[in-house]
Design a protein around this motif. Sequence first.
Motif, PDB file in Angstrom:
ATOM      1  N   ASP A 116     161.521  -7.766  52.051  1.00 46.16           N
ATOM      2  CA  ASP A 116     162.169  -6.555  51.917  1.00 46.16           C
ATOM      3  C   ASP A 116     161.968  -5.765  50.818  1.00 46.16           C
ATOM      4  O   ASP A 116     161.707  -4.637  50.727  1.00 46.16           O
ATOM      5  CB  ASP A 116     163.419  -6.386  52.926  1.00 46.16           C
ATOM      6  N   ARG A 117     162.611  -6.445  49.615  1.00 48.52           N
ATOM      7  CA  ARG A 117     162.611  -5.782  48.308  1.00 48.52           C
ATOM      8  C   ARG A 117     161.287  -5.681  48.042  1.00 48.52           C
ATOM      9  O   ARG A 117     161.085  -4.734  47.227  1.00 48.52           O
ATOM     10  CB  ARG A 117     163.215  -7.077  47.585  1.00 48.52           C
ATOM     11  N   VAL A 118     160.236  -6.408  48.315  1.00 47.56           N
ATOM     12  CA  VAL A 118     159.012  -6.157  47.825  1.00 47.56           C
ATOM     13  C   VAL A 118     158.629  -4.901  48.383  1.00 47.56           C
ATOM     14  O   VAL A 118     157.796  -3.882  47.927  1.00 47.56           O
ATOM     15  CB  VAL A 118     157.994  -7.479  48.234  1.00 47.56           C
ATOM     16  N   ASP A 119     158.607  -4.752  49.829  1.00 56.63           N
ATOM     17  CA  ASP A 119     158.290  -3.536  50.441  1.00 56.63           C
ATOM     18  C   ASP A 119     159.202  -2.338  49.555  1.00 56.63           C
ATOM     19  O   ASP A 119     158.336  -1.167  49.527  1.00 56.63           O
ATOM     20  CB  ASP A 119     158.894  -3.577  51.820  1.00 56.63           C
ATOM     21  N   THR A 156     157.284  -1.746  46.358  1.00 52.83           N
ATOM     22  CA  THR A 156     155.784  -1.057  46.565  1.00 52.83           C
ATOM     23  C   THR A 156     155.759   0.326  46.886  1.00 52.83           C
ATOM     24  O   THR A 156     154.830   1.180  46.764  1.00 52.83           O
ATOM     25  CB  THR A 156     155.042  -1.712  47.668  1.00 52.83           C
ATOM     26  N   LYS A 157     156.819   1.019  47.463  1.00 54.53           N
ATOM     27  CA  LYS A 157     157.164   2.305  47.913  1.00 54.53           C
ATOM     28  C   LYS A 157     157.555   3.224  46.800  1.00 54.53           C
ATOM     29  O   LYS A 157     157.176   4.562  46.876  1.00 54.53           O
ATOM     30  CB  LYS A 157     157.825   2.581  49.014  1.00 54.53           C
ATOM     31  N   ARG A 158     157.813   2.462  45.842  1.00 53.05           N
ATOM     32  CA  ARG A 158     158.537   3.311  44.636  1.00 53.05           C
ATOM     33  C   ARG A 158     157.245   3.917  43.860  1.00 53.05           C
ATOM     34  O   ARG A 158     156.085   3.608  43.576  1.00 53.05           O
ATOM     35  CB  ARG A 158     158.995   2.566  43.560  1.00 53.05           C
ATOM     36  N   GLU A 176     153.268  -9.846  42.689  1.00 54.07           N
ATOM     37  CA  GLU A 176     152.233 -10.200  41.670  1.00 54.07           C
ATOM     38  C   GLU A 176     151.410 -11.049  42.621  1.00 54.07           C
ATOM     39  O   GLU A 176     150.364 -10.878  42.596  1.00 54.07           O
ATOM     40  CB  GLU A 176     152.506 -10.567  40.400  1.00 54.07           C
ATOM     41  N   ARG A 177     152.112 -12.195  43.127  1.00 58.77           N
ATOM     42  CA  ARG A 177     151.407 -13.120  43.917  1.00 58.77           C
ATOM     43  C   ARG A 177     150.791 -12.327  45.203  1.00 58.77           C
ATOM     44  O   ARG A 177     149.699 -12.619  45.446  1.00 58.77           O
ATOM     45  CB  ARG A 177     152.313 -14.220  44.545  1.00 58.77           C
ATOM     46  N   LEU A 178     151.367 -11.490  45.887  1.00 58.73           N
ATOM     47  CA  LEU A 178     150.817 -10.931  47.050  1.00 58.73           C
ATOM     48  C   LEU A 178     149.526 -10.005  46.560  1.00 58.73           C
ATOM     49  O   LEU A 178     148.786 -10.090  47.406  1.00 58.73           O
ATOM     50  CB  LEU A 178     152.003  -9.939  47.829  1.00 58.73           C
ATOM     51  N   TRP A 197     162.892 -12.848  41.926  1.00 57.61           N
ATOM     52  CA  TRP A 197     162.011 -13.167  42.599  1.00 57.61           C
ATOM     53  C   TRP A 197     160.920 -12.198  42.892  1.00 57.61           C
ATOM     54  O   TRP A 197     159.972 -12.133  43.250  1.00 57.61           O
ATOM     55  CB  TRP A 197     162.348 -13.806  43.856  1.00 57.61           C
ATOM     56  N   THR A 198     161.686 -10.809  43.219  1.00 58.93           N
ATOM     57  CA  THR A 198     160.661  -9.564  43.403  1.00 58.93           C
ATOM     58  C   THR A 198     159.424  -9.293  42.797  1.00 58.93           C
ATOM     59  O   THR A 198     158.464  -9.352  43.330  1.00 58.93           O
ATOM     60  CB  THR A 198     161.676  -8.330  43.814  1.00 58.93           C
TER      61      THR A 198
END
Length: 76
Positions: free
Chosen positions: A68-71, A74-76, A25-27, A19-20
């Motif tokens: 949390d996983r999306v966060d 995005t930091k990578r 992508e949706r966000l 899902w991540t």
Amino acid sequence: MPHRANGTYVSNSDALTLWTPIALERLLETARSYHAVLTDEELAAAVQQESGVIHDDPVSDWIGKLLDRVDIETKR
């Protein structure tokens, strides 16, 4: 508990991994759209539909872990 349409069990970790990138992508699409809003329920529906992995628990029980996983991504 996450599962595929055929009833096959999927671990929570595997579901979140699937899902991540979809959620990210949706966000991002939402962020690029003027005055766009994406609710938790809409995001949950999108990731489940696009991945083919469905969670039977209420969205509020697992959406935070996905975000949390999306966060982290995005930091990578």
